[in-house]
Design a protein around this motif. Sequence first.
Motif, mmCIF file in Angstrom:
data_model
loop_
_atom_site.group_PDB
_atom_site.id
_atom_site.type_symbol
_atom_site.label_atom_id
_atom_site.label_comp_id
_atom_site.label_asym_id
_atom_site.label_seq_id
_atom_site.Cartn_x
_atom_site.Cartn_y
_atom_site.Cartn_z
ATOM 1 N N ILE A 1 9.700 -3.357 -11.808
ATOM 2 C CA ILE A 1 8.536 -2.870 -11.658
ATOM 3 C C ILE A 1 8.252 -1.631 -12.089
ATOM 4 O O ILE A 1 9.103 -0.643 -12.489
ATOM 5 N N HIS B 1 3.622 -2.671 -10.216
ATOM 6 C CA HIS B 1 3.347 -3.612 -11.300
ATOM 7 C C HIS B 1 4.580 -4.333 -11.934
ATOM 8 O O HIS B 1 5.474 -3.710 -12.158
ATOM 9 N N LYS B 2 4.686 -5.664 -11.602
ATOM 10 C CA LYS B 2 5.576 -6.417 -12.023
ATOM 11 C C LYS B 2 5.879 -6.648 -13.545
ATOM 12 O O LYS B 2 4.787 -6.615 -14.548
ATOM 13 N N VAL B 3 6.981 -6.164 -14.055
ATOM 14 C CA VAL B 3 7.125 -6.207 -15.552
ATOM 15 C C VAL B 3 8.237 -7.070 -15.850
ATOM 16 O O VAL B 3 9.028 -7.431 -15.301
ATOM 17 N N TRP C 1 2.656 -7.328 -2.688
ATOM 18 C CA TRP C 1 2.937 -6.943 -3.982
ATOM 19 C C TRP C 1 3.248 -8.139 -5.022
ATOM 20 O O TRP C 1 3.350 -7.886 -6.279
ATOM 21 N N SER D 1 -1.410 4.091 -20.850
ATOM 22 C CA SER D 1 -2.346 3.659 -20.093
ATOM 23 C C SER D 1 -3.499 4.633 -19.945
ATOM 24 O O SER D 1 -4.669 4.276 -20.043
ATOM 25 N N LYS E 1 -5.945 1.199 -12.124
ATOM 26 C CA LYS E 1 -4.975 0.044 -12.115
ATOM 27 C C LYS E 1 -4.971 -0.779 -13.401
ATOM 28 O O LYS E 1 -3.876 -1.257 -13.771
ATOM 29 N N LYS E 2 -6.221 -1.219 -13.881
ATOM 30 C CA LYS E 2 -6.563 -2.192 -14.814
ATOM 31 C C LYS E 2 -5.686 -1.730 -16.017
ATOM 32 O O LYS E 2 -5.091 -2.388 -16.895
ATOM 33 N N GLU F 1 3.160 3.429 -9.965
ATOM 34 C CA GLU F 1 2.174 4.362 -10.293
ATOM 35 C C GLU F 1 2.362 5.576 -9.221
ATOM 36 O O GLU F 1 3.228 5.363 -8.164
ATOM 37 N N GLY G 1 -1.822 -2.058 -16.176
ATOM 38 C CA GLY G 1 -1.595 -3.627 -16.407
ATOM 39 C C GLY G 1 -1.561 -3.651 -18.112
ATOM 40 O O GLY G 1 -0.784 -4.395 -18.748
#
Length: 360
Positions: free
Chosen positions: A89, A145-147, A81, A163, A308-309, A92, A312
């Motif tokens: 993070i 997703h790292k934020v 990850w 999203s 996923k895109k 989802e 992000g």
Amino acid sequence: MAKMAKAAVLTKKETIEIMEFPIPETGNNDGLLRVESCGVCGFDSEAYLFGGNGVFQLPCVIGHEIVGRIEEIGEEAGKRWGVKVGDRIAVEEYIPCGHCDNCLTGHYHQCFELRYGAMSIDHSTTALWGGFAEYMYLHPNSIVHKVNSDVSPELLQLFIPISNGIHWVQEVGNCRSGDTVVIQGPGPMGLGAVIGAKEAGAGKIIVTGLSKDEKRLNIAKKFGADHIFYADTQDLVNEIENVTDGKMAHTVINAATAPQQLAVSLDLAGLRGTIVHSGTDDRLTKEVMGSKITWKLLTVKGVLGRPKKAVGTALRVIESGKYPLEKMISHSFSIDEVGQAMDIHANGKDGCIHVAVVNE
């Protein structure tokens, strides 16, 4: 760290009970999340109102718009990850199996083999799956997703409606620079679609709602909508004809729950337009559908979540601070107040727009 974690459990129709569960042990390939914020979604409200649905099997911890910090992480999971203990993070709601046809063709959001949202693999052994909890187990197949740690988790948990809006408008709706987009419904998904259209460079963004949606429609204007119209007091077809010189919309996004919205969208779409539909409609006849779709050469597409895109991209938009997203969050509650949060969201009380559950 505490041995037990508090969670809000949907036990039956319109009933939330606060319970404590053992914090699961983690190994080399999984992890543990300390939940900071989780949004209430319409899917959660559906389960709340009807006592579960095809995905949420009661009892369960609901909540799937999840942001938090890594509390524990296995070595292999950390490498996979790209995260470490303390990182913030977004998680989802999907846990895809990784080997079915849906996963292997890039449609992991249609994989139901393991778990979706708060539906656990085995309720008897693992309870901490949903986001309305102090901690949540991170399955090895989780998508994270790292934020940015400097951005409020209360804003970051908006990643799902934003999203969805980006994906529905740009990829599914095929919106291009200069196009006209009509968005039916100024709820969180519709507001996310306004951002999606703005980011796509749409030439004209039109949002429709009801008179009671005035506050939401004003937020749509702050996000970049050019025109707002009221479906209960105005003739939408005439109004949109006027502001588009009769060309109507290239892309129509149905982001509301009104059963007639698909029928209306057939009139709002221009020649060779695309209609993106996220609801249901049982009022259409074959004659209406066939004639308008055929003569206009329309494309009608259904949507379920996003890839996923798009997540992000949405997170980068949130981190940028370009939009006054705080205006979307009408209510914030603690874990102990999830019952109140669900009642307000599910029944549309107290000017509700988007509800967040926040852990201090």
